[in-house]
Design a protein around this motif. Structure first.
Motif, PDB file in Angstrom:
ATOM      1  N   SER A   1      31.065  23.324  -6.015  1.00 22.82           N
ATOM      2  CA  SER A   1      30.606  24.151  -4.891  1.00 22.82           C
ATOM      3  C   SER A   1      29.672  23.401  -3.939  1.00 22.82           C
ATOM      4  O   SER A   1      29.491  23.815  -2.798  1.00 22.82           O
ATOM      5  N   VAL A   2      29.085  22.303  -4.389  1.00 27.45           N
ATOM      6  CA  VAL A   2      28.166  21.518  -3.556  1.00 27.45           C
ATOM      7  C   VAL A   2      28.941  20.501  -2.709  1.00 27.45           C
ATOM      8  O   VAL A   2      28.434  20.023  -1.690  1.00 27.45           O
ATOM      9  N   PHE A   3      30.159  20.202  -3.098  1.00 24.73           N
ATOM     10  CA  PHE A   3      30.947  19.180  -2.408  1.00 24.73           C
ATOM     11  C   PHE A   3      31.103  19.406  -0.908  1.00 24.73           C
ATOM     12  O   PHE A   3      30.936  18.453  -0.130  1.00 24.73           O
ATOM     13  N   PRO A   4      31.445  20.607  -0.452  1.00 28.28           N
ATOM     14  CA  PRO A   4      31.647  20.763   0.994  1.00 28.28           C
ATOM     15  C   PRO A   4      30.431  20.340   1.831  1.00 28.28           C
ATOM     16  O   PRO A   4      30.593  19.662   2.845  1.00 28.28           O
ATOM     17  N   ALA A   5      29.242  20.698   1.397  1.00 24.84           N
ATOM     18  CA  ALA A   5      28.043  20.310   2.151  1.00 24.84           C
ATOM     19  C   ALA A   5      27.850  18.803   2.131  1.00 24.84           C
ATOM     20  O   ALA A   5      27.501  18.196   3.154  1.00 24.84           O
ATOM     21  N   ALA A   6      28.079  18.183   0.968  1.00 25.96           N
ATOM     22  CA  ALA A   6      27.922  16.732   0.866  1.00 25.96           C
ATOM     23  C   ALA A   6      28.957  16.021   1.736  1.00 25.96           C
ATOM     24  O   ALA A   6      28.639  15.036   2.419  1.00 25.96           O
ATOM     25  N   GLU A   7      30.178  16.508   1.735  1.00 22.21           N
ATOM     26  CA  GLU A   7      31.226  15.884   2.551  1.00 22.21           C
ATOM     27  C   GLU A   7      30.955  16.045   4.041  1.00 22.21           C
ATOM     28  O   GLU A   7      31.114  15.088   4.802  1.00 22.21           O
ATOM     29  N   ARG A   8      30.544  17.243   4.463  1.00 22.63           N
ATOM     30  CA  ARG A   8      30.240  17.469   5.889  1.00 22.63           C
ATOM     31  C   ARG A   8      29.143  16.532   6.376  1.00 22.63           C
ATOM     32  O   ARG A   8      29.169  16.068   7.503  1.00 22.63           O
ATOM     33  N   ALA A   9      28.161  16.261   5.499  1.00 24.01           N
ATOM     34  CA  ALA A   9      27.015  15.424   5.871  1.00 24.01           C
ATOM     35  C   ALA A   9      27.288  13.939   5.643  1.00 24.01           C
ATOM     36  O   ALA A   9      26.414  13.109   5.906  1.00 24.01           O
ATOM     37  N   HIS A  10      28.475  13.599   5.159  1.00 23.99           N
ATOM     38  CA  HIS A  10      28.805  12.209   4.821  1.00 23.99           C
ATOM     39  C   HIS A  10      27.790  11.641   3.822  1.00 23.99           C
ATOM     40  O   HIS A  10      27.377  10.497   3.928  1.00 23.99           O
ATOM     41  N   ASP A  11      27.436  12.494   2.853  1.00 27.43           N
ATOM     42  CA  ASP A  11      26.481  12.106   1.807  1.00 27.43           C
ATOM     43  C   ASP A  11      27.269  11.580   0.610  1.00 27.43           C
ATOM     44  O   ASP A  11      27.506  12.287  -0.374  1.00 27.43           O
ATOM     45  N   GLU A  12      27.675  10.327   0.715  1.00 27.47           N
ATOM     46  CA  GLU A  12      28.492   9.717  -0.324  1.00 27.47           C
ATOM     47  C   GLU A  12      27.746   9.592  -1.645  1.00 27.47           C
ATOM     48  O   GLU A  12      28.355   9.677  -2.713  1.00 27.47           O
ATOM     49  N   SER A  13      26.435   9.384  -1.581  1.00 29.37           N
ATOM     50  CA  SER A  13      25.655   9.262  -2.826  1.00 29.37           C
ATOM     51  C   SER A  13      25.725  10.545  -3.634  1.00 29.37           C
ATOM     52  O   SER A  13      25.950  10.518  -4.850  1.00 29.37           O
ATOM     53  N   THR A  14      25.546  11.678  -2.970  1.00 30.09           N
ATOM     54  CA  THR A  14      25.646  12.957  -3.670  1.00 30.09           C
ATOM     55  C   THR A  14      27.083  13.206  -4.112  1.00 30.09           C
ATOM     56  O   THR A  14      27.320  13.679  -5.235  1.00 30.09           O
ATOM     57  N   ALA A  15      28.059  12.884  -3.264  1.00 30.65           N
ATOM     58  CA  ALA A  15      29.466  13.075  -3.633  1.00 30.65           C
ATOM     59  C   ALA A  15      29.816  12.267  -4.885  1.00 30.65           C
ATOM     60  O   ALA A  15      30.496  12.772  -5.781  1.00 30.65           O
ATOM     61  N   ASP A  16      29.328  11.027  -4.949  1.00 30.99           N
ATOM     62  CA  ASP A  16      29.567  10.210  -6.148  1.00 30.99           C
ATOM     63  C   ASP A  16      28.940  10.847  -7.380  1.00 30.99           C
ATOM     64  O   ASP A  16      29.549  10.882  -8.456  1.00 30.99           O
ATOM     65  N   LEU A  17      27.723  11.333  -7.240  1.00 26.11           N
ATOM     66  CA  LEU A  17      27.026  11.982  -8.349  1.00 26.11           C
ATOM     67  C   LEU A  17      27.794  13.225  -8.804  1.00 26.11           C
ATOM     68  O   LEU A  17      27.980  13.447 -10.008  1.00 26.11           O
ATOM     69  N   LEU A  18      28.244  14.028  -7.850  1.00 24.43           N
ATOM     70  CA  LEU A  18      29.004  15.235  -8.188  1.00 24.43           C
ATOM     71  C   LEU A  18      30.309  14.883  -8.896  1.00 24.43           C
ATOM     72  O   LEU A  18      30.677  15.534  -9.884  1.00 24.43           O
ATOM     73  N   THR A  19      30.994  13.862  -8.411  1.00 25.50           N
ATOM     74  CA  THR A  19      32.250  13.435  -9.036  1.00 25.50           C
ATOM     75  C   THR A  19      32.015  13.016 -10.482  1.00 25.50           C
ATOM     76  O   THR A  19      32.762  13.401 -11.387  1.00 25.50           O
ATOM     77  N   GLU A  20      30.961  12.236 -10.692  1.00 32.68           N
ATOM     78  CA  GLU A  20      30.638  11.788 -12.052  1.00 32.68           C
ATOM     79  C   GLU A  20      30.324  12.977 -12.961  1.00 32.68           C
ATOM     80  O   GLU A  20      30.819  13.059 -14.087  1.00 32.68           O
ATOM     81  N   ARG A  21      29.509  13.910 -12.466  1.00 27.73           N
ATOM     82  CA  ARG A  21      29.131  15.060 -13.289  1.00 27.73           C
ATOM     83  C   ARG A  21      30.360  15.908 -13.614  1.00 27.73           C
ATOM     84  O   ARG A  21      30.531  16.364 -14.745  1.00 27.73           O
ATOM     85  N   MET A  22      31.225  16.135 -12.648  1.00 26.11           N
ATOM     86  CA  MET A  22      32.418  16.933 -12.904  1.00 26.11           C
ATOM     87  C   MET A  22      33.303  16.257 -13.939  1.00 26.11           C
ATOM     88  O   MET A  22      33.797  16.918 -14.859  1.00 26.11           O
ATOM     89  N   SER A  23      33.495  14.970 -13.816  1.00 26.50           N
ATOM     90  CA  SER A  23      34.334  14.238 -14.765  1.00 26.50           C
ATOM     91  C   SER A  23      33.778  14.342 -16.181  1.00 26.50           C
ATOM     92  O   SER A  23      34.528  14.595 -17.139  1.00 26.50           O
ATOM     93  N   ILE A  24      32.496  14.162 -16.331  1.00 27.10           N
ATOM     94  CA  ILE A  24      31.866  14.249 -17.654  1.00 27.10           C
ATOM     95  C   ILE A  24      32.020  15.640 -18.246  1.00 27.10           C
ATOM     96  O   ILE A  24      32.398  15.797 -19.412  1.00 27.10           O
ATOM     97  N   HIS A  25      31.751  16.678 -17.442  1.00 27.20           N
ATOM     98  CA  HIS A  25      31.816  18.048 -17.975  1.00 27.20           C
ATOM     99  C   HIS A  25      33.254  18.505 -18.227  1.00 27.20           C
ATOM    100  O   HIS A  25      33.501  19.263 -19.167  1.00 27.20           O
TER     101      HIS A  25
END
Length: 162
Positions: free
Chosen positions: A126-150
């Motif tokens: 649910s946080v991805f759209p905001a991170a993508e709109r802002a071009h916040d790749e650091s947060t997007a990477d963190l979210l991707t990692e967390r999703m993969s782990i969970h």
């Protein structure tokens, strides 16, 4: 949510309103992750039955990983210029995961942890759209990692169910 940029402005190429929205989403993810950490640690301490050893060890690996994850999430919130939530009352308000009182049977523990890990994935997503709109790749990477782990953790736990 109050910014900490009064101390020193945050100028990392992400607008203030976007940083705020992302930090709020990450705060929900932090609350879910911490709630899952506590639930997993509780189950580690209290699991019984024929699968005790394997579940006890599995839960320990999972709560150790979660302990590191809450720090990374909180530090990302701070990097964006906002205070990270850090109290049970804040987590209770922000989390989508219900705490578990008492001591369920081992299979119910596993089922509850599957549900909780999947909830963390949904919160991260649910946080991805905001991170993508802002071009916040650091947060997007963190979210991707967390999703993969969970997602993997939910699969491994689910494999223990009948």
């Amino acid at each position: 949510m109050q910014t900490t940029s009064q101390i020193a402005p945050v100028n990392i190429g992400i607008a203030e309103k976007d940083r705020k929205e992302i930090a709020e989403g990450l705060s929900r993810l932090l609350a879910d992750t911490y709630t899952l950490y506590l639930k997993t640690h509780n189950f580690h301490w209290n699991v019984t039955g024929p699968l005790f050893n394997s579940l006890h060890l599995m839960f320990e690996q999972q709560y150790n990983e979660l302990a590191l994850a809450v720090d990374v999430l909180a530090e990302r919130i701070r990097t964006l210029g906002y205070p990270a939530p850090g109290s049970y009352s804040e987590y209770a308000e922000l989390a989508s995961i219900e705490e578990t009182r008492g001591v369920p049977e081992a299979e119910e523990m596993v089922r509850l942890l599957v549900e909780a890990n999947e909830a963390v994935v949904r919160t991260a997503r649910s946080v991805f759209p905001a991170a993508e709109r802002a071009h916040d790749e650091s947060t997007a990477d963190l979210l991707t990692e967390r999703m993969s782990i969970h997602e993997k953790t939910a699969w491994m736990l689910r494999s223990n169910l009948k």
